[in-house]
Design a protein around this motif. Sequence first.
Motif, PDB file in Angstrom:
ATOM      1  N   ASN A  47      32.828  42.222  47.779  1.00  0.00           N
ATOM      2  CA  ASN A  47      33.562  43.186  47.550  1.00  0.00           C
ATOM      3  C   ASN A  47      33.985  43.220  46.740  1.00  0.00           C
ATOM      4  O   ASN A  47      35.242  43.060  46.759  1.00  0.00           O
ATOM      5  N   PRO A  48      34.294  44.207  45.607  1.00  0.00           N
ATOM      6  CA  PRO A  48      34.880  44.081  44.167  1.00  0.00           C
ATOM      7  C   PRO A  48      35.706  45.117  44.796  1.00  0.00           C
ATOM      8  O   PRO A  48      37.065  45.164  44.240  1.00  0.00           O
ATOM      9  N   TYR A  49      36.166  46.173  46.102  1.00  0.00           N
ATOM     10  CA  TYR A  49      36.709  46.828  46.158  1.00  0.00           C
ATOM     11  C   TYR A  49      37.470  46.721  47.227  1.00  0.00           C
ATOM     12  O   TYR A  49      39.167  47.033  47.612  1.00  0.00           O
ATOM     13  N   TYR A  50      37.648  44.875  47.087  1.00  0.00           N
ATOM     14  CA  TYR A  50      38.622  44.276  48.555  1.00  0.00           C
ATOM     15  C   TYR A  50      39.944  43.972  47.828  1.00  0.00           C
ATOM     16  O   TYR A  50      39.649  43.200  46.397  1.00  0.00           O
ATOM     17  N   TYR A 100      44.824  43.934  58.880  1.00  0.00           N
ATOM     18  CA  TYR A 100      44.192  44.129  57.719  1.00  0.00           C
ATOM     19  C   TYR A 100      42.836  45.567  57.374  1.00  0.00           C
ATOM     20  O   TYR A 100      42.400  44.891  58.775  1.00  0.00           O
ATOM     21  N   CYS A 101      42.797  46.600  56.888  1.00  0.00           N
ATOM     22  CA  CYS A 101      41.567  47.134  56.496  1.00  0.00           C
ATOM     23  C   CYS A 101      40.279  46.254  56.575  1.00  0.00           C
ATOM     24  O   CYS A 101      40.447  45.864  55.570  1.00  0.00           O
ATOM     25  N   ALA A 102      39.327  45.757  57.307  1.00  0.00           N
ATOM     26  CA  ALA A 102      38.556  44.953  56.820  1.00  0.00           C
ATOM     27  C   ALA A 102      37.817  45.834  55.816  1.00  0.00           C
ATOM     28  O   ALA A 102      36.397  44.402  54.784  1.00  0.00           O
ATOM     29  N   VAL A 103      37.292  46.370  55.334  1.00  0.00           N
ATOM     30  CA  VAL A 103      36.369  47.255  54.338  1.00  0.00           C
ATOM     31  C   VAL A 103      37.136  46.529  52.769  1.00  0.00           C
ATOM     32  O   VAL A 103      36.878  46.101  52.094  1.00  0.00           O
ATOM     33  N   CYS A 104      38.095  47.065  52.655  1.00  0.00           N
ATOM     34  CA  CYS A 104      39.806  47.028  51.682  1.00  0.00           C
ATOM     35  C   CYS A 104      40.779  46.198  51.610  1.00  0.00           C
ATOM     36  O   CYS A 104      41.298  46.452  50.544  1.00  0.00           O
ATOM     37  N   GLY A 105      41.769  45.723  53.052  1.00  0.00           N
ATOM     38  CA  GLY A 105      42.121  44.599  52.516  1.00  0.00           C
ATOM     39  C   GLY A 105      43.743  45.365  53.110  1.00  0.00           C
ATOM     40  O   GLY A 105      44.815  44.616  52.375  1.00  0.00           O
ATOM     41  N   CYS A 153      41.207  53.790  52.089  1.00  0.00           N
ATOM     42  CA  CYS A 153      39.412  53.132  51.320  1.00  0.00           C
ATOM     43  C   CYS A 153      38.718  54.471  52.661  1.00  0.00           C
ATOM     44  O   CYS A 153      37.428  55.245  52.504  1.00  0.00           O
ATOM     45  N   ASP A 154      39.693  55.016  53.794  1.00  0.00           N
ATOM     46  CA  ASP A 154      39.062  56.205  54.667  1.00  0.00           C
ATOM     47  C   ASP A 154      38.075  56.163  55.653  1.00  0.00           C
ATOM     48  O   ASP A 154      37.415  56.807  56.054  1.00  0.00           O
TER      49      ASP A 154
END
Length: 186
Positions: A47-50, A100-105, A153-154
Amino acid sequence: MKKRVLIITILSSLPLLIFQACGQNQIKKVESIKSNPMENKISKSGNPYYSRTSTENVIVSDAEWKKILPEDLYQVARKANTERAFTGTLWNSETKGTYYCAVCGNKLFRSNQKFVSSCGWPSFFEQENKSSIVFKDDNSYGMQRIEALCGRCDSHLGHLFDDGPEPTGKRYCMNAVSLEFDPDTK
């Protein structure tokens, strides 16, 4: 006979009443959850966005999120589904740490902002900072609610209600699968 029918009707309605108490009278099941959703085995290298340090907004296509995220997290975070109540280990956890957000950290909450509610989802009375979570009206299922989204990350996190404890009176009712928890080391 009428008493028996009444008792059966009341007992069969009990699960619905529990969900209504949390403002969630129609819960979408995420059928793909086979294990504990709090295990969140996100491959951060995949996940390069995390990032736990970046505050830059993440704008990614739905197709890209589908490739990166585990199916249960994708269904909740990107499709606004709701995980089943009482399925995550964090809903009643009192462990000190950071959420933390599990999608983006993105840093969302500290454990001192959390309280144990009876709704079956992790609940907080205040977010970490004013930009960590953003809100939008949610009129789905014939209800008027406020949806809580990750400010970076919405991604769908859950909903905000006005039935929380002092000092804010707010209850951030979050899907556990949308959260990643990092316990304090001390």
